[in-house]
Motif scaffolding. Structure first.
Motif, PDB file in Angstrom:
ATOM      1  N   GLU A  36       0.842  -1.174  -0.078  1.00  0.00           N
ATOM      2  CA  GLU A  36       0.008   0.095  -0.004  1.00  0.00           C
ATOM      3  C   GLU A  36       0.790   1.046  -0.162  1.00  0.00           C
ATOM      4  O   GLU A  36       0.653   2.331  -0.864  1.00  0.00           O
ATOM      5  N   LEU A  37       1.988   1.231   0.770  1.00  0.00           N
ATOM      6  CA  LEU A  37       3.038   2.569   0.883  1.00  0.00           C
ATOM      7  C   LEU A  37       3.627   2.372  -0.580  1.00  0.00           C
ATOM      8  O   LEU A  37       4.170   3.567  -0.959  1.00  0.00           O
ATOM      9  N   LEU A  38       3.813   1.361  -0.912  1.00  0.00           N
ATOM     10  CA  LEU A  38       4.670   1.304  -2.612  1.00  0.00           C
ATOM     11  C   LEU A  38       4.067   1.956  -3.538  1.00  0.00           C
ATOM     12  O   LEU A  38       4.647   2.697  -4.396  1.00  0.00           O
ATOM     13  N   ILE A  39       2.683   1.913  -3.671  1.00  0.00           N
ATOM     14  CA  ILE A  39       1.875   2.186  -4.821  1.00  0.00           C
ATOM     15  C   ILE A  39       2.089   3.880  -4.950  1.00  0.00           C
ATOM     16  O   ILE A  39       2.451   4.313  -6.182  1.00  0.00           O
ATOM     17  N   PRO A  40       1.709   4.515  -4.078  1.00  0.00           N
ATOM     18  CA  PRO A  40       1.963   6.133  -4.177  1.00  0.00           C
ATOM     19  C   PRO A  40       3.375   6.519  -4.607  1.00  0.00           C
ATOM     20  O   PRO A  40       3.477   7.370  -5.423  1.00  0.00           O
ATOM     21  N   TYR A  41       4.323   5.847  -3.923  1.00  0.00           N
ATOM     22  CA  TYR A  41       5.759   5.914  -4.424  1.00  0.00           C
ATOM     23  C   TYR A  41       5.809   5.765  -5.861  1.00  0.00           C
ATOM     24  O   TYR A  41       6.763   6.413  -6.470  1.00  0.00           O
ATOM     25  N   LYS A  42       5.566   4.644  -6.426  1.00  0.00           N
ATOM     26  CA  LYS A  42       5.389   4.274  -7.810  1.00  0.00           C
ATOM     27  C   LYS A  42       4.839   5.300  -8.682  1.00  0.00           C
ATOM     28  O   LYS A  42       5.406   5.771  -9.755  1.00  0.00           O
ATOM     29  N   ILE A  43       3.703   5.818  -8.486  1.00  0.00           N
ATOM     30  CA  ILE A  43       3.017   6.802  -8.852  1.00  0.00           C
ATOM     31  C   ILE A  43       3.894   8.027  -8.929  1.00  0.00           C
ATOM     32  O   ILE A  43       4.037   8.881 -10.108  1.00  0.00           O
ATOM     33  N   LYS A  44       4.445   8.350  -7.785  1.00  0.00           N
ATOM     34  CA  LYS A  44       5.474   9.410  -7.816  1.00  0.00           C
ATOM     35  C   LYS A  44       6.470   9.545  -8.714  1.00  0.00           C
ATOM     36  O   LYS A  44       7.030  10.400  -9.616  1.00  0.00           O
ATOM     37  N   GLU A  45       7.039   8.354  -9.077  1.00  0.00           N
ATOM     38  CA  GLU A  45       8.085   7.986 -10.133  1.00  0.00           C
ATOM     39  C   GLU A  45       7.782   8.282 -11.437  1.00  0.00           C
ATOM     40  O   GLU A  45       8.502   9.079 -12.226  1.00  0.00           O
ATOM     41  N   VAL A  46       6.400   7.970 -11.608  1.00  0.00           N
ATOM     42  CA  VAL A  46       6.278   7.920 -13.066  1.00  0.00           C
ATOM     43  C   VAL A  46       5.783   9.559 -13.392  1.00  0.00           C
ATOM     44  O   VAL A  46       6.190  10.031 -14.350  1.00  0.00           O
ATOM     45  N   ILE A  47       5.080  10.129 -12.462  1.00  0.00           N
ATOM     46  CA  ILE A  47       4.920  11.455 -12.837  1.00  0.00           C
ATOM     47  C   ILE A  47       5.961  12.488 -12.909  1.00  0.00           C
ATOM     48  O   ILE A  47       6.119  13.186 -13.755  1.00  0.00           O
ATOM     49  N   ASP A  48       6.889  12.391 -11.822  1.00  0.00           N
ATOM     50  CA  ASP A  48       8.237  12.987 -12.102  1.00  0.00           C
ATOM     51  C   ASP A  48       8.849  12.492 -13.196  1.00  0.00           C
ATOM     52  O   ASP A  48       9.565  13.627 -13.968  1.00  0.00           O
ATOM     53  N   GLY A  49       8.801  11.272 -13.712  1.00  0.00           N
ATOM     54  CA  GLY A  49       9.660  10.941 -14.970  1.00  0.00           C
ATOM     55  C   GLY A  49       9.055  11.618 -16.389  1.00  0.00           C
ATOM     56  O   GLY A  49       9.624  11.948 -17.094  1.00  0.00           O
ATOM     57  N   ILE A  50       7.851  11.752 -16.343  1.00  0.00           N
ATOM     58  CA  ILE A  50       7.020  12.291 -17.040  1.00  0.00           C
ATOM     59  C   ILE A  50       7.579  13.591 -17.461  1.00  0.00           C
ATOM     60  O   ILE A  50       7.607  14.286 -18.703  1.00  0.00           O
ATOM     61  N   LEU A  51       7.437  14.438 -16.376  1.00  0.00           N
ATOM     62  CA  LEU A  51       7.687  15.854 -16.365  1.00  0.00           C
ATOM     63  C   LEU A  51       9.151  16.008 -16.746  1.00  0.00           C
ATOM     64  O   LEU A  51       9.467  17.111 -17.239  1.00  0.00           O
ATOM     65  N   THR A  52       9.776  15.260 -16.089  1.00  0.00           N
ATOM     66  CA  THR A  52      11.219  15.476 -16.568  1.00  0.00           C
ATOM     67  C   THR A  52      11.757  14.992 -17.933  1.00  0.00           C
ATOM     68  O   THR A  52      12.959  15.000 -18.522  1.00  0.00           O
ATOM     69  N   GLY A  53      10.826  14.110 -18.495  1.00  0.00           N
ATOM     70  CA  GLY A  53      11.292  13.365 -19.717  1.00  0.00           C
ATOM     71  C   GLY A  53      11.988  12.070 -19.601  1.00  0.00           C
ATOM     72  O   GLY A  53      12.401  11.682 -20.606  1.00  0.00           O
ATOM     73  N   GLU A  54      12.118  11.773 -18.546  1.00  0.00           N
ATOM     74  CA  GLU A  54      12.924  10.608 -18.504  1.00  0.00           C
ATOM     75  C   GLU A  54      12.191   9.203 -18.364  1.00  0.00           C
ATOM     76  O   GLU A  54      12.685   8.059 -18.625  1.00  0.00           O
ATOM     77  N   MET A  55      10.873   9.289 -18.494  1.00  0.00           N
ATOM     78  CA  MET A  55       9.725   8.324 -18.376  1.00  0.00           C
ATOM     79  C   MET A  55       9.573   8.134 -19.840  1.00  0.00           C
ATOM     80  O   MET A  55       8.793   8.754 -20.350  1.00  0.00           O
ATOM     81  N   THR A  56       9.910   6.950 -20.377  1.00  0.00           N
ATOM     82  CA  THR A  56       9.556   6.295 -21.705  1.00  0.00           C
ATOM     83  C   THR A  56       8.288   5.611 -21.543  1.00  0.00           C
ATOM     84  O   THR A  56       7.535   5.152 -20.563  1.00  0.00           O
ATOM     85  N   ARG A  57       7.731   5.590 -22.963  1.00  0.00           N
ATOM     86  CA  ARG A  57       6.273   4.798 -23.136  1.00  0.00           C
ATOM     87  C   ARG A  57       6.587   3.275 -22.328  1.00  0.00           C
ATOM     88  O   ARG A  57       5.748   2.642 -21.683  1.00  0.00           O
ATOM     89  N   GLU A  58       7.670   2.572 -22.616  1.00  0.00           N
ATOM     90  CA  GLU A  58       7.616   1.329 -22.163  1.00  0.00           C
ATOM     91  C   GLU A  58       7.821   1.345 -20.747  1.00  0.00           C
ATOM     92  O   GLU A  58       7.413   0.358 -20.027  1.00  0.00           O
ATOM     93  N   LEU A  59       8.597   2.164 -20.092  1.00  0.00           N
ATOM     94  CA  LEU A  59       8.878   2.462 -18.621  1.00  0.00           C
ATOM     95  C   LEU A  59       7.282   2.715 -17.907  1.00  0.00           C
ATOM     96  O   LEU A  59       7.162   2.120 -16.777  1.00  0.00           O
ATOM     97  N   ILE A  60       6.509   3.447 -18.485  1.00  0.00           N
ATOM     98  CA  ILE A  60       5.276   3.686 -18.177  1.00  0.00           C
ATOM     99  C   ILE A  60       4.358   2.554 -18.201  1.00  0.00           C
ATOM    100  O   ILE A  60       3.785   2.082 -17.094  1.00  0.00           O
ATOM    101  N   LYS A  61       4.588   1.603 -19.198  1.00  0.00           N
ATOM    102  CA  LYS A  61       3.782   0.378 -19.204  1.00  0.00           C
ATOM    103  C   LYS A  61       4.235  -0.500 -18.193  1.00  0.00           C
ATOM    104  O   LYS A  61       3.489  -1.201 -17.482  1.00  0.00           O
ATOM    105  N   LEU A  62       5.741  -0.713 -17.960  1.00  0.00           N
ATOM    106  CA  LEU A  62       6.036  -1.531 -17.087  1.00  0.00           C
ATOM    107  C   LEU A  62       5.543  -1.001 -15.443  1.00  0.00           C
ATOM    108  O   LEU A  62       5.341  -1.913 -14.627  1.00  0.00           O
ATOM    109  N   SER A  63       5.468   0.162 -15.196  1.00  0.00           N
ATOM    110  CA  SER A  63       5.051   0.913 -14.079  1.00  0.00           C
ATOM    111  C   SER A  63       3.617   0.577 -13.745  1.00  0.00           C
ATOM    112  O   SER A  63       3.260   0.416 -12.567  1.00  0.00           O
ATOM    113  N   ALA A  64       2.759   0.821 -14.811  1.00  0.00           N
ATOM    114  CA  ALA A  64       1.482   0.125 -14.570  1.00  0.00           C
ATOM    115  C   ALA A  64       1.394  -1.295 -14.280  1.00  0.00           C
ATOM    116  O   ALA A  64       0.489  -1.546 -13.449  1.00  0.00           O
ATOM    117  N   TYR A  65       2.086  -2.025 -14.926  1.00  0.00           N
ATOM    118  CA  TYR A  65       1.986  -3.538 -14.698  1.00  0.00           C
ATOM    119  C   TYR A  65       2.290  -3.645 -13.171  1.00  0.00           C
ATOM    120  O   TYR A  65       2.095  -4.953 -12.423  1.00  0.00           O
TER     121      TYR A  65
END
Length: 542
Positions: A36-65
């Protein structure tokens, strides 16, 4: 405080046989809290990665899985600990009920004189059921909620120490107010359990005495009394509702207020580049996760207080001392039972027996007569150890009664009371008394007398046992008593029909023996017994 701790240890003691399964449930909860604690942390990584441009489509898909797998894991382990807790809870309730009832049947008779049937029934049923929620939804679930709150505070402080300190400060205020609120809730729940037991007791007594209520046209009076008890229970439920209604809105207000503060302060932190947008959103997620257990704590506190009020009632029964029981076994070939300078009262100094002395030899046949309240049945109650005399002692072959195992004494006594209830509901159908067959009180008493006379005994006692029988059946009982050899018999009676020629008659008045002797001796003395016998004789002639 010590009492609460003792009650808690007593309750936890019943969980020891299931500690292995509770550890599995506890471990499952830790995993659930972790993911339960890990889910918001993972969401935080995805959002920050998208805003900084470090998060690719493939990484977003892996994060969603990954997040979906976390949710599935939470579902599996939540189901596991819920199943384990419910099964363990039912087994624990069974153990508590069994232990409580085993203790109740060993309590002294004085306890049942001062506690009505309905109240004791409520303890064995409703109060134990209230504890089930404590084991299944509170005991281990609170640990999981505590771990979540600690984890949330730690993660928020790691993101931004200022926001972490703000949230920690608000939580401390909430905890202090909750502790101040605790005593109010405890009083409310104790009063609620008391009104429930009073209402149950009244309904029990009303149904049991319904024929008397109808006979004396007291239905309306009884109904008004019912309304009084029902009103008390209604008011107690309202007090519970009002008390609980203030706590939950306060927590909800605190949640919204804290979220507003976090957004206001966090926005400035984001503008100043002190934290990222992903961290701010994660903090808001964690804030919801933190206040959800606190909000649930209001419900759990509701359950906890109900369970504590119920456990206090149960613990008070467990704390009541059982009958004192010696180890010496009753000798079937006893020589004598001696009442030596006995003083006894059921309450205060209203003495039922006063300096009472009597010796019962093995094989003697006694008849105790006297007016109501003269102490006849009390003598029987003392011999069987239902009560203890305030002064004096009862000796069996020179050994105090307290030194004997009361079960060995009672198993050698065959006692037939005036109104012995038949148990209609028994697990073994072979022992079932069909109430459609046994209809009248007299028929029940015949069944009682037959059952008690068929058992092996050394002493037989009839306490107004033939008062519900007609004269022909009473004569049959007398003929049976005359055939008994080498046994001790004690007959307590108002009617003199069961008196035999060799009986030792004891005439009691105000707890004292005023006359003693055989029928012929007392008739010759022409004292009080002579007057009673003549009155009895004239009554049956007329």
């Amino acid at each position: 405080m010590n009492r609460d701790r003792n009650i808690l240890f007593w309750l936890i003691g019943f969980a020891k046989p299931y500690i292995f399964w509770l550890i599995i449930a506890f471990s499952s909860m830790i995993l659930v809290a972790y993911f339960e604690l890990l889910i918001p942390y993972k969401i935080k990584e995805v959002i920050d990665g998208i805003l900084t441009g470090e998060m690719t489509r493939e990484l977003i898909k892996l994060s969603a899985y990954s997040i979906l797998s976390f949710i599935a894991t939470i579902f599996i382990f939540s189901s596991l600990f819920s199943y384990i807790l419910n099964i363990s809870g039912q087994k624990i309730m069974f153990s508590i009920r069994e232990s409580l009832f085993r203790h109740i049947v060993k309590l002294p008779q004085s306890y049942f004189d001062s506690n009505d049937v309905g109240r004791i029934t409520t303890r064995v049923t409703n109060d134990i059921n209230a504890l089930n929620e404590f084991y299944t939804n509170v005991l281990v679930q609170l640990v999981k909620d505590f771990l979540v709150v600690i984890g949330v505070i730690f993660l928020i402080i790691s993101f931004n120490s200022l926001l972490g300190l703000i949230i920690l400060g608000i939580n401390i205020v909430v905890i202090i107010l909750a502790l101040l609120y605790k005593e109010r809730l405890r009083r409310v729940y104790s009063n609620l359990r008391r009104t429930i037991s009073q209402l149950n007791s009244f309904i029990n007594e009303s149904i049991r005495s319904i024929s008397l209520l109808k006979m004396y046209n007291k239905e309306q009076l009884n109904y008004r009394r019912f309304l009084c008890y029902s009103e008390n229970n209604y008011q107690a439920n309202l007090d519970q509702m009002y008390t609980f209604a203030m706590f939950r809105p306060f927590i909800e207000f605190t949640t919204v207020f804290t979220a507003g503060v976090i957004i206001w302060v966090g926005s400035h932190q984001v503008i100043q580049k002190s934290m990222s947008i992903g961290e701010l959103l994660a903090v808001l997620f964690y804030l919801r996760m933190m206040f959800k257990p606190i909000l649930d704590l209001a419900d759990k506190y509701n359950i906890l207080q109900s369970a504590l009020a119920a456990s206090e009632n149960l613990f008070s029964i467990i704390n009541t001392s059982s009958e004192k029981n010696g180890k010496k076994l009753f000798n079937k070939n006893f020589k004598s039972i001696v009442f030596k300078d006995i003083w006894f009262s059921y309450a205060n100094d209203n003495w039922i027996l006063k300096n009472f002395n009597l010796e019962i030899m093995n094989g003697d046949s006694f008849v105790l007569i006297g007016s109501t309240g003269s102490g006849k049945t009390t003598i029987l109650n003392l011999i069987l150890g239902f009560y203890k005399p305030q002064k004096g002692e009862i000796l069996i072959d020179g050994t105090p009664l307290d030194s004997y195992d009361m079960e060995s004494i009672r198993s050698n006594f065959s006692v037939i009371m005036q109104d012995t209830p038949l148990f209609n509901n028994v697990p073994n159908e072979d022992d079932f008394h069909n109430i459609d067959v046994i209809r009248s009180i007299g028929e029940k008493q015949i069944q009682n007398i037959k059952t008690m006379m068929d058992r092996t005994f050394q002493v037989i006692v009839l306490d107004e046992a033939t008062s519900n029988l007609d004269l022909d059946l009473e004569k049959d009982v007398k003929n049976y008593l005359e055939k008994i050899e080498n046994k001790t018999s004690i007959v307590i009676a108002h009617r003199l029909n069961l008196i035999k020629d060799n009986d030792i008659i004891i005439l009691l008045q105000n707890g004292e023996i005023i006359e003693k002797g055989t029928h012929s001796d007392l008739i010759q003395e022409k004292g009080s017994y002579f007057d009673i016998f003549r009155l009895n004789q004239n009554f049956f002639k007329n």
